[in-house]
Design a protein around this motif. Structure first.
Motif, PDB file in Angstrom:
ATOM      1  N   UNK A 213       0.811  -1.225   0.000  1.00  0.00           N
ATOM      2  CA  UNK A 213       0.000   0.000   0.000  1.00  0.00           C
ATOM      3  C   UNK A 213       0.842   1.271   0.000  1.00  0.00           C
ATOM      4  N   UNK A 214       2.159   1.123   0.114  1.00  0.00           N
ATOM      5  CA  UNK A 214       3.011   2.301   0.249  1.00  0.00           C
ATOM      6  C   UNK A 214       2.924   3.228  -0.957  1.00  0.00           C
ATOM      7  N   UNK A 221       3.479   4.570   6.949  1.00  0.00           N
ATOM      8  CA  UNK A 221       4.844   4.165   7.291  1.00  0.00           C
ATOM      9  C   UNK A 221       4.765   2.804   7.967  1.00  0.00           C
ATOM     10  N   UNK A 222       5.789   1.960   7.756  1.00  0.00           N
ATOM     11  CA  UNK A 222       5.798   0.597   8.271  1.00  0.00           C
ATOM     12  C   UNK A 222       7.086   0.359   9.044  1.00  0.00           C
ATOM     13  N   UNK A 223       6.980  -0.244  10.218  1.00  0.00           N
ATOM     14  CA  UNK A 223       8.128  -0.576  11.054  1.00  0.00           C
ATOM     15  C   UNK A 223       8.260  -2.084  11.169  1.00  0.00           C
ATOM     16  N   UNK A 224       9.517  -2.569  11.135  1.00  0.00           N
ATOM     17  CA  UNK A 224       9.786  -3.995  11.312  1.00  0.00           C
ATOM     18  C   UNK A 224      11.069  -4.180  12.116  1.00  0.00           C
ATOM     19  N   UNK A 225      11.323  -5.415  12.516  1.00  0.00           N
ATOM     20  CA  UNK A 225      12.474  -5.693  13.369  1.00  0.00           C
ATOM     21  C   UNK A 225      13.057  -7.065  13.063  1.00  0.00           C
ATOM     22  N   UNK A 226      14.325  -7.244  13.410  1.00  0.00           N
ATOM     23  CA  UNK A 226      14.989  -8.547  13.351  1.00  0.00           C
ATOM     24  C   UNK A 226      14.915  -9.262  14.703  1.00  0.00           C
ATOM     25  N   UNK A 227      14.333  -8.628  15.706  1.00  0.00           N
ATOM     26  CA  UNK A 227      14.357  -9.171  17.061  1.00  0.00           C
ATOM     27  C   UNK A 227      13.609 -10.485  17.171  1.00  0.00           C
ATOM     28  N   UNK A 228      12.495 -10.608  16.468  1.00  0.00           N
ATOM     29  CA  UNK A 228      11.602 -11.748  16.667  1.00  0.00           C
ATOM     30  C   UNK A 228      11.924 -12.884  15.700  1.00  0.00           C
TER      31      UNK A 228
END
Length: 368
Positions: A213-214, A221-228
């Motif tokens: 949809x960007x 705006x979209x946030x993501x992480x490598x933590x999980x």
């Protein structure tokens, strides 16, 4: 003198309630008098399988820890562009997605400006807004943890500048329906979708989430992480997919060396073995379903369906905090929140099959 010095503190910071993080594993093990290896840690949504072997090898092979990291995270952003299908110019990396939440709010919030928060949800949105002197318009979720769309629209009409939506939501585990997101994107505010757990909702493929949809919505705006999914929580590395008008401004205020040499090396190596990590994600998803079935057998627990790597449970007929503490004394850690909306709930991260078995055994023991 102390009264004079305390007057230097911004009043919104002086009145701010501190964020309560998870107690470090070693500290808690020492407090309980148990060896770390005996602790079953299911309280912070971490990946029980840890980093990929390729990531650990990259950490060992890196020889530039004495040199400042690449301030533009060039190699990592290129690898993320391949992984997400988005342009590297749209990608900004941070010390976990937490740093990016802070950056976005510092960029757009002046004292008195408002954001919309939809509790129960991740506490950092409210916390970071308070640091900026912002107001928080709280729109509680419905009984099934779905969003109250009419109330959100009314808050947007009052001039709120942004809304933060976690999908899947933490701590409830439910996804954000596409139809609801599309309605919210039509509102006159910045819509930040936090996809920290998206890989567990789309375990077989590189995540799409809301990224398609960007191009249609410049307020997304979209946030993501490598933590999980990648097991790199201890290295603190995340990223955001931002429209150009926003990313250009975020680059101005980002600390130049915010993502360490180690974090960049491990993240790039993780992306190179994404298929291997997705297989681990699928194992966690399978274990999530097994855990859900086991939790359903306890009459004092009502688990809620989840597409993340945790399950929220309503505790009935006994005190939720006391249940959390009873499990803790036996070396099993789950999450309890000291908030009115979640006081009667616990959240359980999905671990390995052996960790699930230990949890179920301890739940049976505390009910005898």
């Amino acid at each position: 003198m102390m009264s004079v010095l305390s007057g230097l503190i911004r009043p919104e910071i002086a009145d701010l309630e501190a964020y309560t993080p998870i107690v470090p594993l070693e500290v808690l093990a020492d407090r309980l008098g148990l060896p770390v290896a005996q602790i079953v840690k299911l309280d912070a949504n971490e990946n029980p399988y840890g980093p990929a072997p390729a990531a650990l090898a990259a950490l060992q092979a890196t020889a530039t820890y004495h040199i400042y990291p690449d301030p533009e995270q060039t190699a990592l952003r290129k690898a993320l562009a391949d992984y997400t299908g988005r342009s590297a110019e749209e990608i900004l990396c941070g010390a976990g997605a937490d740093e990016l939440i802070d950056l976005v709010l510092r960029l757009i919030i002046s004292p008195g400006d408002a954001i919309i928060d939809c509790p129960p949800t991740f506490g950092m949105y409210r916390f970071d807004a308070g640091i900026c002197g912002g107001r928080v318009i709280s729109i509680p979720r419905r009984a099934d943890f779905s969003l109250d769309l009419p109330a959100i629209a009314r808050a947007a009409a009052q001039g709120a500048k942004a809304i933060f939506l976690t999908s899947p939501n933490n701590p409830t585990g439910n996804p954000l329906p596409r139809s609801e997101l599309l309605q919210i994107l039509e509102l006159p505010l910045l819509v930040v979708v936090d996809e920290a757990y998206i890989e567990f909702a789309e375990p077989e493929h590189a995540p799409v989430g809301a990224s398609d949809l960007l191009d249609r919505y410049p307020n997304l705006a979209i946030l993501r992480t490598f933590s999980k999914w990648a097991g790199l929580a201890g290295l603190r590395v995340g990223y955001g997919l931002f429209p150009r008008w926003l990313s250009e401004q975020l680059w101005k205020i980002k600390q130049p060396y915010n993502v360490s040499v180690a974090a960049q090396a491990a993240a790039v190596a993780s992306l190179a073995v994404a298929d291997e990590l997705r297989a681990r994600v699928q194992a966690i998803v399978a274990e999530r379903e097994r855990l859900f079935q086991h939790l359903n057998t306890f009459p004092f627990l009502t688990p809620f369906p989840s597409v993340a790597n945790f399950i929220l449970c309503r505790v009935e007929g006994r005190d939720a905090r006391e249940l959390k503490l009873a499990l803790e004394r036996r070396g099993v850690l789950v999450r309890h929140y000291q908030t009115p909306l979640l006081n009667g709930y616990i959240r359980i991260s999905v671990g390995t099959p052996a960790q699930t078995d230990a949890l179920i055994a301890m739940l049976a023991e505390v009910t005898r």
